[in-house]
Structure formats: C-alpha cells, structure tokens
Scaffold this active site. Sequence first.
Site, PDB file in Angstrom:
ATOM      1  N   ASN A  65       7.085  -3.452   2.430  1.00 56.54           N
ATOM      2  CA  ASN A  65       7.705  -2.498   1.736  1.00 56.54           C
ATOM      3  C   ASN A  65       7.497  -1.102   1.686  1.00 56.54           C
ATOM      4  OD1 ASN A  65       5.623  -3.372   0.304  1.00 56.54           O
ATOM      5  ND2 ASN A  65       6.352  -3.109  -1.615  1.00 56.54           N
ATOM      6  N   LEU A 117       0.669  -1.211   0.006  1.00 58.69           N
ATOM      7  CA  LEU A 117      -0.069   0.098   0.039  1.00 58.69           C
ATOM      8  C   LEU A 117       0.769   1.249  -0.045  1.00 58.69           C
ATOM      9  CD1 LEU A 117      -3.192  -0.987   2.190  1.00 58.69           C
ATOM     10  CD2 LEU A 117      -2.803  -0.921  -0.268  1.00 58.69           C
ATOM     11  N   ASP A 133      -1.119 -10.018  -5.558  1.00 57.55           N
ATOM     12  CA  ASP A 133       0.089  -9.270  -5.399  1.00 57.55           C
ATOM     13  C   ASP A 133       0.074  -7.832  -5.824  1.00 57.55           C
ATOM     14  OD1 ASP A 133       2.734  -9.585  -4.907  1.00 57.55           O
ATOM     15  OD2 ASP A 133       3.540  -9.899  -6.700  1.00 57.55           O
TER      16      ASP A 133
END
Length: 417
Positions: free
Chosen positions: A96, A65, A306
């Site tokens: 991430n 996000l 994904d």
Amino acid sequence: MNVILKAARIIDPENKFHNQVADIKISNGIIEEIGSNIGSAEGFKEITVPNLHVSKGWFDTSVSLGEPGFEDRETIANGLQTAARSGFTGIALQPNTFPVLDNQSQINFVKQKAAGFATSLYPIGALTKNSDGTDLAELFDMKNAGAIAFGDYGKSLDNANLLKVSLQYAQDFNGLIIAFSQDNTIKGKGMVHEGIASTQLGLKGIPSLAEELIIARNLFILEYTGGKLHIPTLSSAKSVELIAAAKAKGLQVTCSVAVHNLVLNDTAIEGFDTRYKVLPPLRSEEDRKALLAGVLDNTIDCITADHNPIDIEHKKMEFDFAKYGTIGLESAFSALQTVLPTPVIVAKLTSGKAIFGLGKNNIAEGQQADITLFDPEGESVFTLENIHSKSKNSAFLGMKTTGKVIGIYNQGKLVLS
C-alpha cells in the site's frame, strides 16, 4: 559483528537446548558454539543482560512503511530500524504505497532500499493492478523479483471470479494469495464494531457478518480451485470457526490475527480516540476471547502487529474522517505478554516464515544466526519514548505492559533496543 550471548535461556521447543540457559558464540553471522561458560575471545563483544531470553528471529506478516510515496508516514530505513529494535528479524512489507507495489520494478526498488539492514524485508506484491480490484497484477514477474505473496492490503475483492483465477494461476509457481475479507456492501459507512459501544456513541457499525460472509465465500472458492490462501487479521469468533472447519477439510488455508484484536475490545473507542480506529475493527470481548482460544488451539497460525503508520493530519481528526490503522511493532511483544504465555507468543511470532515459504531458522551450531533477544518479565507503561516510528498512532499508548525486547542478531549485525 562477533558476539557471545551470555547466560541466555533458549525458547525453542524444537531445539535440544529448549528452556536451558547457555552461552551462544556467534562468529561472522554463524552460530559457532552453544554451551556453558564459553570463555571470552578477542574480537567478540559479550552481551550480559539479566534474565536474557533468546528465540528464533521473529517475523511479522503484515507491515506497512509508506515508502515510496508516503515517506512522511514512514521510510523503509527507519521502519527497518524500528522493526529491529522491536525484536523482528524479518517483516513482510505490504504493497500500500504510491505507486502501489504491483510490478517487478517496484519490488526491486523496495528490496534495494532495504539492503544492508539487520532486519530482512520481504515484499508482498499487490494482487491487482494499483490494488483497485479490477485486473490481476504481474504476479509471476513479481514472484521472480522476490515477492513472497500477493494481496491488496485492507481491500477485499468484490469480484469473486478474480480470486478464483488468481488461486488457479498462482498454483503454477506455488504462489500464496492473501485475501482480506470484508463485504463492502454490508460494511457500508460503518467505522467500528456493530455492538453496544457503537450504539451508545452513535457511530455506524460494521457487523461481524461483513467479515464472515467473505471468509466463507473465499473458502468455498479455495475448495473449488485448490492452491494456497492466507486470510489476514481475523476479528470475530465465527471467523475462527470457519477457518477451523476449512482446515479440518484439508484446505491449504492459513490465517493471522492482529495484536490489538487480541488485547483490546470495542470498549476502547468510548473516548472517540482515533488511535483505536482500525480495520477490521476492535470487536466484542466475546470475540477477543475466541481469538485468543484460536491462537491457543492453533486454528490461528500467526500473530501480526499489522503495523500501519498514519501521519497526524490523517489520524488526529474527527472519528468519521480519520484513517484506519495503528502502529504496533514496538508494542507487539510486551502487549501480547499481558494475554498469552511467552512460549505461545514466540511460536506465533516465528511461524510466519514457514507460511510464506521462507524456511526455518534454527538456533544450532553451524546455522546462520537469526535470533531475537528479550526479557519476558517486568512491568512498564508504554509511552511515546518507546515509539521509534515516525508516526505515533499507537493504540497502546498509556497501557501497562509486561516484558521488553532487548534486540536482535541477524545478517551478521547486532541491534540493541
């Protein structure tokens, strides 16, 4: 919100109402009654939709996000609203971000930002500090803060001993280790699948061997250490064979595949469109068919969008320099409907909760309502109007799809698409 879902076909093989049409009355987030012709009641909103189907709430095991740090790509608030409108009642958030989710305070931050939404957010903690592959992060502290697993998104551990130690350590608290698999020395400067398409386009290729070698290595380590290992986003036929052999040995290994690897192959890159630059790459048609077979025979445990939003500055540029990734929440169900039967799709979009230790949500009287609403029929074209994400880097734009998501009911909230 109190609702009555009228004439809903229940898709849930473990349910006595499986494939039956029934009304579902939900009061204060709890399924109060399932039956025929449930009457109207004061304070209840009736949902009457042609060809309404319902299943247990869908859960995506890999969603990026951006927030904190990359809010220009996506925020937690808009990301959760997008997930809800895409049929997902729960998502596993990848670490991430900037800073990386590698400590207790960062896990607490994203959980607080996600409070109050219909879609539940479950953070994945980074396996190594700053996801740089050097030192293990604070796994146990993050577990206590609510992290459901540990992995470095899109990064393979070059240090095999670090994976060994993490698998041994995580057993102390029943932790799940996620191991993205790619030999970086074999990948080199490759960007797409090594095959006919890459050769014709003059693009450096990533051979399937880059994935398969590390999967084989990681499975050997798992056999030595014990513990639980999840291998995300398989892309090759040989990878499916390796997982099947490991499961036959009784190893505690699970795996996923991305929607785009099931629907598309490497011929999609022929126009140098960076929307198709993903990692692992889109591979050959033979690989795609092997992945579908792996889903159907349950070698592959779950399917993920994904979902990885990338801002236009890092995506709409020369193929060599564009970042990897595609968004996928909005298109996941309707794209999968073009290649798999609806019951299989539902099974693979709901199995992730058990893998990540989140238990089961059942469609039964007295149970908390955690439900996805959808229509598996009807064709349409996926366009920009279907995208709710801040970033628009979808590999499925312009594709003919089947079915649509109607909404979700979760956390006492109804969200319609």
